[in-house]
Every structure is written in C-alpha cells, then in structure tokens.
Design an enzyme around this catalytic site. Structure first.
Site, PDB file in Angstrom:
ATOM      1  N   GLY A  50       0.783  -1.228   0.000  1.00 11.26           N
ATOM      2  CA  GLY A  50       0.000   0.000   0.000  1.00 11.26           C
ATOM      3  C   GLY A  50       0.815   1.280   0.000  1.00 11.26           C
ATOM      4  N   ASP A  52       2.977   4.269  -1.435  1.00 15.32           N
ATOM      5  CA  ASP A  52       3.042   4.880  -2.759  1.00 15.32           C
ATOM      6  C   ASP A  52       4.485   5.189  -3.175  1.00 15.32           C
ATOM      7  OD1 ASP A  52       0.218   4.910  -2.945  1.00 15.32           O
ATOM      8  OD2 ASP A  52       0.171   6.716  -1.717  1.00 15.32           O
ATOM      9  N   ASP A 196      27.976   6.075 -11.103  1.00 15.89           N
ATOM     10  CA  ASP A 196      26.787   5.233 -11.309  1.00 15.89           C
ATOM     11  C   ASP A 196      27.159   3.746 -11.409  1.00 15.89           C
ATOM     12  OD1 ASP A 196      24.548   3.936 -12.412  1.00 15.89           O
ATOM     13  OD2 ASP A 196      24.532   5.115 -14.268  1.00 15.89           O
ATOM     14  N   SER A 234       9.715   9.125 -20.313  1.00 18.07           N
ATOM     15  CA  SER A 234      10.867   9.996 -20.072  1.00 18.07           C
ATOM     16  C   SER A 234      11.960   9.817 -21.118  1.00 18.07           C
ATOM     17  CB  SER A 234      11.438   9.728 -18.690  1.00 18.07           C
ATOM     18  OG  SER A 234      11.947   8.413 -18.638  1.00 18.07           O
ATOM     19  N   THR A 367      17.450  -0.470 -25.072  1.00 18.63           N
ATOM     20  CA  THR A 367      18.795  -0.517 -24.509  1.00 18.63           C
ATOM     21  C   THR A 367      18.771   0.202 -23.176  1.00 18.63           C
ATOM     22  OG1 THR A 367      21.120   0.034 -24.862  1.00 18.63           O
ATOM     23  CG2 THR A 367      19.512   1.598 -25.723  1.00 18.63           C
ATOM     24  N   SER A 368      19.692  -0.142 -22.319  1.00 20.45           N
ATOM     25  CA  SER A 368      19.756   0.475 -20.999  1.00 20.45           C
ATOM     26  C   SER A 368      20.336   1.881 -21.106  1.00 20.45           C
ATOM     27  CB  SER A 368      20.639  -0.381 -20.096  1.00 20.45           C
ATOM     28  OG  SER A 368      20.882   0.277 -18.874  1.00 20.45           O
ATOM     29  N   GLY A 369      20.029   2.730 -20.144  1.00 16.33           N
ATOM     30  CA  GLY A 369      20.622   4.061 -20.078  1.00 16.33           C
ATOM     31  C   GLY A 369      21.911   4.083 -19.262  1.00 16.33           C
ATOM     32  N   HIS A 370      22.282   2.922 -18.725  1.00 15.19           N
ATOM     33  CA  HIS A 370      23.446   2.867 -17.843  1.00 15.19           C
ATOM     34  C   HIS A 370      24.553   2.044 -18.477  1.00 15.19           C
ATOM     35  CE1 HIS A 370      21.033   4.438 -14.450  1.00 15.19           C
ATOM     36  NE2 HIS A 370      20.066   3.760 -15.040  1.00 15.19           N
TER      37      HIS A 370
END
Lengths: 574, 574
Positions: A50, A52, A196, A234, A367-370
């Site tokens: 529950g 958010d 990252d 996004s 594809t990944s952004g990382h």
C-alpha cells in the site's frame, strides 16, 4: 549518531541511493556550505503493502538547513527529481537543473501547488555556480533522457565529481558525451568520484540508442497493419526516434497516456522532438481518419502498469483504441524486476486478442541508459580519482564497481563502499569516515509522510495473507455473564457462507472460553482478561481447523457502561 | 458447458497447463477410457494473497471417474506431480511413473498420509500399458530431471503424442533422448502432438547440461575458499555434476536444506548420484572437520525462498553455517519471474557479508530444461503430426509455437491453440472442438481447498493496501440514542498514537452521523440503516484527510437485545 567534519575537510555523503536503486540524494559539504546532488523517490517493492513512494529521511538536511546552498539536479528521471515536492515542503532550497529537468520539476510542483514558492534556475554545460567556498560546474553525458549532466563540485580540498546516470553512447540521438571535457576534468585532478553502479554486473558495453532506432525502423517497415508502440515517457530520444521513423515510413503518430502526452508536449517545446511541418503527430481523436497501416499509437504502459493506456488496450477497456488482428505491439522497454509478471500478463492478453507482439532482448528494441563494466572503467580512467565512491546501486553492484576501480589502479583503501547516512571526510591527501546521521526509509502513503512504519506494514501483511476474524460479544462483568454474542464476522479469511460448521464450532468454543473466564477469575475479571483468553485459545483452534492464522480482533462491550448511561439518561428525562 | 464426443472420436483436453506455466494436466479420451497425463500444481503469483497452491478444477475427471483408467506421469517436477495428493483425495486412480518420479510421489503421499491406498506402478521406456481400447507407451527425452518421458497414447483414430517437458541435449548428464524411437513414432504416424511451449519465445538452442558442468568445474577450480552451491533440488543431474566436480577437485560435499537432503538420498538410492567410495558426501555435522578450501556446501534457496538454507546463511541466522569472507556462493539457477527481487536481496546480503557471489546469465552456470525454437522445430519434424496442440505455456508461447508448427508445413487450421477445459475431438482425418467443461483455478490455502474465491482475495488485497478501521458503538434503537461509543480501532491503517486529531475528528463526525441517523428515520430505524450511513459518510471523510481507503467495519450493538436477555436471566434467577 553524529557527524564530525573538521574545518579543512570536505564531506561526501548519501541521504539516499546507496544499497538501493532509487531515491538518489547525495551531498558535498565544506564548512557551512552544503550542496545537495539530486533528490529522488523510490518506488516501493511488493512487500511495502500500500505504500506509494519511499523517500529518504531529510533530517540531516533539515538540521543543517542554514548551510544548504543548492539542490543540483543531474537529469530529469524520477529517481533523481521525484523527491523534490516532499523536500520543498520542508525546506525551500534553490534548485539548479537543465531545461528539460526544470520543465519536469515545474510540472511536478505545479500539480502539488508548490510551484509559486520554488526557486528554479536553468543550467547548461557552461554554467558555473559560485558560492563563497565552493562552486559547481557541469559536463555533458549520455543517458536515456536528454540533458544528462555530470556535476563537478569544487571544494578547497579538491574537486568532487558526481557522474549522474550515464552510458558512453558514441552514436546517441542528440549530443554525444563531452569526452574532452571529462579528460580535462581528470587532468585537473579529481579528489573523489561518485559514479553510477547500476550495470556493474554486466561485462559488456551498453548498446547505442541508434541501434535501437534502426531495429525499430526495420520492424515498422515490414509491418503492414497498425503499430502500437509502448516505451518510457521519459525516454524523449526514443520518442523522437519513433516520430522520425513515422516520417520515413509515411505513418502518423497519435499519443496516448497522460505522462506520454506531457512528455511529447515538453519535448516539442524544448526542441527534442521535431515535427517540423506539424504533419506527423496528430490529434488523438483523429486516429480513425487514417488507415491502420499508416498509424503508430505511441503510449504508456510498457511496464504493465494496470491503469496505463496499453494495459487498458490489452484488457479491451480502452475508450478509443480497440485491438485489431493486424496490430503489431512493440514493447520498447525491459521489465524492471518486480514488473515481469504484469508485463507478461499484458503480452498474453494482447496475443490472445490476435495482435503480433514484439518484446524482449532478442529484438534490439531497447537498450539500458546505464553503462556496463567497460564504460565504468572508461569513466574511471578518464577521471583518475584519488578516492572512489560507487553510488546508485544495490550492495552487490557497488561492491563489483569498487573492484573495477581497483583494477584501474585505485588503492583498495581509497575505495569507499558506503551506506546512506555515512559521512566521508576528505582532505587533499586523507580520507576517514566521520560519523553517521539517520537515513532510514520514509514511507509516503496517500497524503501521509512517515506515518506508516513496521507495525502498520506487519498488520497489512498479516491481513493480506489470512484476513481477519472479529469476535463481538456483550458482557455483564458485574453479574459475570455473557449477555449477547459471541458473534463472528470475517474478512479475507474464508467464505463464511460455506463454513457454517466452522463458525458454529468457534461460537461454541468462544462461549465456553468467555464463561470460563468470567467464572474462574473471582471478582476482578476485566475486559483485558477476556480478550487475552480469546486470543490465546481461539488462535490454535482456528489454525487446527484451517491451517490459517487470521488476525483476531475481539470487540467486547460492557453492558453496564451502556446501562449506566442509559439509566442516567432516562432519569434525566423524567 | 458440456462435452459431446462421438464414438469414433478421440478426445484431447487440458484440465490445466494451457495459458499458464504450471498445473499441467492433460487427457486423452476414447469412448469409456480416459488416460490422464500428469497432475501438477501451480505456485501462486503475488496477487493471490496468502494462497499456497493453485490446482485445477477436477470436476470433469470426477464426473467421469468410472472411465479414468490411469494417471500417466511424464517426469517428477512439481508442476507435473504436485497435484496428485489433492486428486487422490477425490479419486483413487492407478498411477504410472518412472522410478524417480515414483519415489518423489511416494514421499509426497506419505507426508499427507495418503500413501497406503495409492496404487503406483513404475514404468520405463519399454513399458506398454494396455487398456481395452487404448494403450500407452513411452520414449526417453532430456530435461532438467532424470527420467523424463514422452508419452504415446494409441487410440483407434490414431496415436496421440505428449512430449512432456523436453530439450534436445545431445551431451546430457545421463542418457540422451531416444531420437531413433521418436523417428519411428513419427514414421508410424502421429495423429496429434501435444508439445512443450515454455521456451517458444527463444530463438536459440538451449545450452547442454555438460557446458554448465564445465563452467562449474572451472569456477570451483579457481576458487580458493569454501564454495556454497545453490540450485534446484530436483535437478539431480546438476547435483551429480557438483559431486563429480568435488571428487575431481579434492573437495567434500555437505548437503543442507530438507528438499536437497531428500533429493540426494533418493538420487543415491536410484543410482543417479554416485559417490562410490562414500568419501565425497559427508555428514553435515562434520563441516568443521575439513578445511574451508576443501568444502562444498550444497544447499536449497537458489530462488531466494525466505526459509531456505541459503537465505538463512545470507541473513546470518543459519544454525551451522556462518559466512566467511573467502566464501564463494554460486547460484546455479535463474530466477523465476516474481522471484527476482528476493534473489537480489539474498545476493546483496551475501556480498555485504563479504562473500564472492557468482550468478546470472554471463557465467554459463545454469541452463533451461526446455528447448528453444530450434528444438521445438526438430520435435515437429520428427513427429510430423497431422494435428498440433501446443501445451505447457502462457498464451503468447502457445501462439508462437503454433506459428512454428505452420512453418514445418502443418496447416493453420490443424493447429489448435486451446484453453483449459476445451475438448478437441479427432478422427483419423478430422478435428473439431467438441465442447467445454469447467476448468477454473482452485485455490489451496492451508487445509482449505476451494474455499477461497474472488471476494476473499479482494478483501485481502484491500486490507493489504490500506488496512481497516473498526467503528464500535452501542445504540439504543428504541429510545433513539447512542449509548456508548463511537470508538475507533484500526489495523494496518495509520499509527493511531500519532493521529489523535484525526481520530477525534472521526469520532465527532461519527457521533453526529449516528445521532442524525437515529433522529431522522422515524420509528423504523434499523441497524442496517446506521451501518449504511457510516459507510457512506465516513469513507470520503477518511479519504479526504489521508488519501487512503481503509476497509470500514461498523460493529453496532443493540443495547435492548442485551438488556432484554439480561432481564430474562435475572427473572429466572429469582
């Protein structure tokens, strides 16, 4: 828990983002200046029933509110900007962000009525923000959203670089990463690098966005019917690739889903999405004015989110879009852990309705952004930091990333795999852990922030597994007798209608439990005693008969309380 | 819903296994003979809160119990044998299974006290079971458990082949698939093929178990400390590879986890696991008598199951095994969708404790037991069926598999993508859908079978998200007054202690709601009316203040009922 930073030390810390994917919020502190880097939310895992959002505990920031100079935003993803409304409710800090991130933040604050007081400054790769003792500059990087920046915080002991989220996409959609700038930053000297760690388990180099674009174009070219294209709203570059493909293949694009419509609008305003002649993107009320083989429906729901456009299309409950057997649905995404089952469910529904579904890793459509290990190594080689702090990742990712750093020659004792709330104190030639501040998860549920904790969650979990049984009875404690009841109600436990015998048994047992309790406890019998007896004795009984452990809630009324009041009332009336 | 099979038709149906991965249970029927193929369970997805297993609805089988001749088991995995205890509680059907599957079934029935009455016959690839009109024979295939069989059911209209679960492993551990037998079956003529669709989305050929064995050996050879090896207990070949590697690298193996211990025991009894000199597998109480670099701990928990050995080791709560920084943990498995988050959690805990963790698809340490598209095509080419029914898969898998069949030349109208409960009626040269029988999911929760349905689950879901609020009050309906209360209890909703204002507000509101209800409804005011008023009015109030929608349960006591009884009782005593 306390932090002790000396006057010659620069502090580096995470409020959130370590040992997790989400709620990124890092900080650099020098004397009375604190620079915050990002302010994200985390989406809860399934066991946070529950809830958010999860946000960090802002305590340390609030206690040092007079020192906080700026909130610097690396890019506009939710795990980097989603916490801003919650933070701004408690402290009004000046925000610096690229123009796309600024637009997204403004939307977010507007929705919550917080925009008026917010102080947002747009930055780009040439901006330098100077404070008395520290300054902040930026470099361009590549990620799955335009305008992703790395951040350089200059402090007297040395420069501290925060990579933000990045990959090295040498053929991106939009501008490439500024390798030369990164090289210069490295040459100038990096005291500490916060980098990252998301894909540190992946030995390969992450695929370029252009390869994805080419695959998408190949698929759309060979498809004869309508195309329904789902991706992350996004990922503005991906959206632009879809618009571009539409143009090249003579198709129109209609946009569905609130966040997708808003992303297209913002992307167009900022020039990231181009439809020069206004003839590719059409009003979504006009989809039936174009032949199916000339349509692309661009929509939300690539993660199987139940209320998103694609899920409603799949379930046959979308107001406007009804699946046709010639439709091809493309999932340009990969399911986030925890969403796999919902995504599969949507794929099955779509296939069942006759649509051709293209998804998964065999099609080069996402594809990944990382960056993977090779890109992380490239960053380490470019920046040549003295100290290394892997960020943005679960423990195993941080730990592997630290191992990679050591392979580039950084000493093991200079790599700090830290936790949220730990302070690392740096001088030009030393590092030490300088204490801790509280940095637990804070749960947001509805409009409540932090009013849900482990007891409430434990109750939700217990209720979700076996439901509850409510026992009601009216008792005359003075005369030691059960006046009415016991009655039994349940929710989420069992079909009561088909369980007559069980209920009857329980009632008989409860009656004896209560009567025994009333008679064996002298004159001191209290409600508490009876409640405890019911808990103790009814629980094993229910388990024995059902192998379930519902929550048991006795509601016992004391007849004398009622009667006393009633008598008083009646007397008054007389 | 009804089925009409003609006397010259062979019926083919699924009780479970279509549009899902799990609870496989197929059947072939000719006149008064029904052959059941497998009887599995399905493990519930997360939205089935608190449910332990899902089994098929056995209605059709039970209604035709006098026709059921045999339950044929293809292999010993839970999704093919796990339903047997539930089925045998309702119908005692003779079971035919390989010796490993038989041993596993016997364990299962023994645990539930059902073994005594069970009638189990061991079969092998040479067994032929003859009934009056139909007969059953077997062929050897390869899968992630030894003794996987394909099944040929001979019926007067033609042979119906059920592949069971298979891959084509040309270098398996143990015996290879019997390609020549399959070729002969194909030459003899296959009327219908029911074939495993699990990996129909994967274009490649599934890796051989030997490649996995080689990778495991390479890793263990280069590791200097202790090895903790987690995999599926049922993958007896994998277990044998670990024992073999231990022998070759001079290590001992200790076995932890109930299902793993039992698999090793059964595997040794049946000769699938070999430790000729009894010098590799050691008593697990002796792990500290051997140097760490000579130990392999073989354990359960490769899916992150919270109570399994590995999870307890990771959490530091295992009684005997304490992690050491030199430990290497190998996950020889891939997470089933839905388990990814738990697996990641265990990996993080292990890394945090300093262990080296090897997992994931980059290490060749696991392979699927199901063949990809190339293997499915090979099966189709070998069997050359006239009719094709893809089984064992979610809709998208079945649908892709049907597409593959068409690429081998089977006519589209001869491919039947069916649903559980549909009957396909076949003669030597025709096929038609011949009706339906009920085949919904049946939920098993504790000892209850089928006593949980959508209402109970909906309540559990609602309770899990926002908890509940119980309103209690004692009311004098005759005199139209609130005698005591309203009082408020909650569970899983909010920290009551910190929500004094909210509770106070709610009480005031409830008081007016009840008083208004009592006064505005003349003399006919009932408990029902007051309950409805509370539901209607308190819900928006709570939502407005908290943005949460807890379940609301009013418990209203009628003082007069109590008083009346009490008076009666008192009079009697007089």
């Amino acid at each position: 828990m306390s932090v002790n930073l000396k006057n010659n030390e620069a502090g580096v810390f995470a409020v959130g983002g370590l040992n997790e994917i989400g709620k990124n919020m890092y900080g650099v502190q020098f004397q009375d200046e604190i620079i915050i880097l990002d302010s994200g939310v985390m989406f809860p895992e399934d066991d946070l029933l529950g809830i958010d959002y999860v946000i960090p505990d802002y305590q340390y920031i609030l206690q040092n509110r007079h020192k906080v100079k700026a909130l610097i935003i690396s890019h506009g993803h939710e795990d980097h900007i989603g916490g801003i409304p919650f933070l701004l409710q408690q402290i009004n800090v000046p925000i610096y962000a690229g123009k796309l991130a600024s637009a997204l933040i403004r939307n977010k604050l507007h929705e919550r009525g917080l925009l008026r007081d917010a102080n947002i400054t747009e930055i780009d790769e040439n901006t330098v923000i100077r404070f008395r003792k520290t300054s902040v500059s930026f470099y361009r990087t590549t990620h799955s959203i335009p305008e992703a920046y790395g951040v350089v915080v200059k402090t007297p002991p040395g420069n501290i670089v925060f990579t933000g989220d990045y990959k090295f996409d040498f053929t991106p959609v939009g501008e490439p990463a500024d390798l030369h700038r990164m090289a210069r930053i490295g040459e100038e000297g990096v005291l500490a690098l916060l980098s990252d760690s998301t894909n540190s388990e992946i030995p390969t180099f992450t695929k370029s966005e252009q390869i994805v674009g080419q695959s998408i174009k190949n698929i759309i070219q060979r498809v004869s019917g309508r195309v329904i294209f789902a991706t992350f709203a996004s990922n503005v570059s991906r959206l632009q690739q879809v618009i571009q493909t539409a143009k090249e293949t003579g198709r129109k694009v209609a946009v569905f889903g609130r966040s997708m419509e808003s992303a297209i609008k913002t992307g167009r305003e900022l020039g990231y999405i181009q439809d020069e002649n206004n003839d590719v993107i059409i009003d979504n009320r006009d989809i039936n004015n174009h032949p199916a083989e000339q349509m692309i429906i661009l929509c939300t729901g690539s993660q199987g989110e139940p209320m998103a456009a694609l899920s409603r299309i799949a379930a046959g409950s979308h107001r406007q879009i009804h699946l046709q057997p010639e439709d091809t649905v493309i999932f340009s995404s990969s399911p986030i852990p925890g969403n796999t089952i919902s995504v599969n469910r949507v794929i099955n529904q779509l296939s069942e309705a006759g649509a051709n579904v293209i998804h998964g890793k065999f099609n080069n459509i996402h594809t990944s952004g990382h960056g993977g290990q090779q890109e992380q190594l490239l960053m380490l080689r470019l920046m040549k930091p003295k100290y290394f702090i892997p960020v943005h990742g679960e423990y195993r990712m941080l730990s592997i990333h630290a191992g990679l750093a050591q392979r580039t020659g950084i000493a093991k004792e200079n790599c700090y795999v830290m936790e949220n709330g730990q302070m690392l104190a740096l001088t030009a030639d030393s590092a030490r852990l300088a204490g801790r501040f509280p940095a637990n998860d804070v749960y947001v549920d509805g409009s409540g922030i932090g009013d849900i904790g482990s007891i409430v969650l434990r109750d939700r979990k217990s209720l979700s597994e076996d439901g509850l049984v409510i026992v009601t009875a009216t008792i005359d404690y003075q005369n030691k007798q059960l006046v009415s009841g016991p009655d039994i109600m349940s929710r989420g436990f069992i079909y009561m209608r088909e369980s007559g015998d069980l209920i009857h048994d329980l009632q008989n047992n409860l009656r004896s439990i209560i009567n025994r309790g009333l008679n064996e406890n002298g004159n001191n019998v209290t409600e508490r005693m009876i409640r405890d007896l019911i808990f103790e004795q009814i629980h094993p009984l229910i388990y024995e008969k059902t192998e379930r452990s519902p929550m048991i809630l006795p509601v016992l009324l004391d007849i004398n309380k009622g009667v006393r009041k009633r008598t008083a009332k009646v007397e008054q009336e007389d």
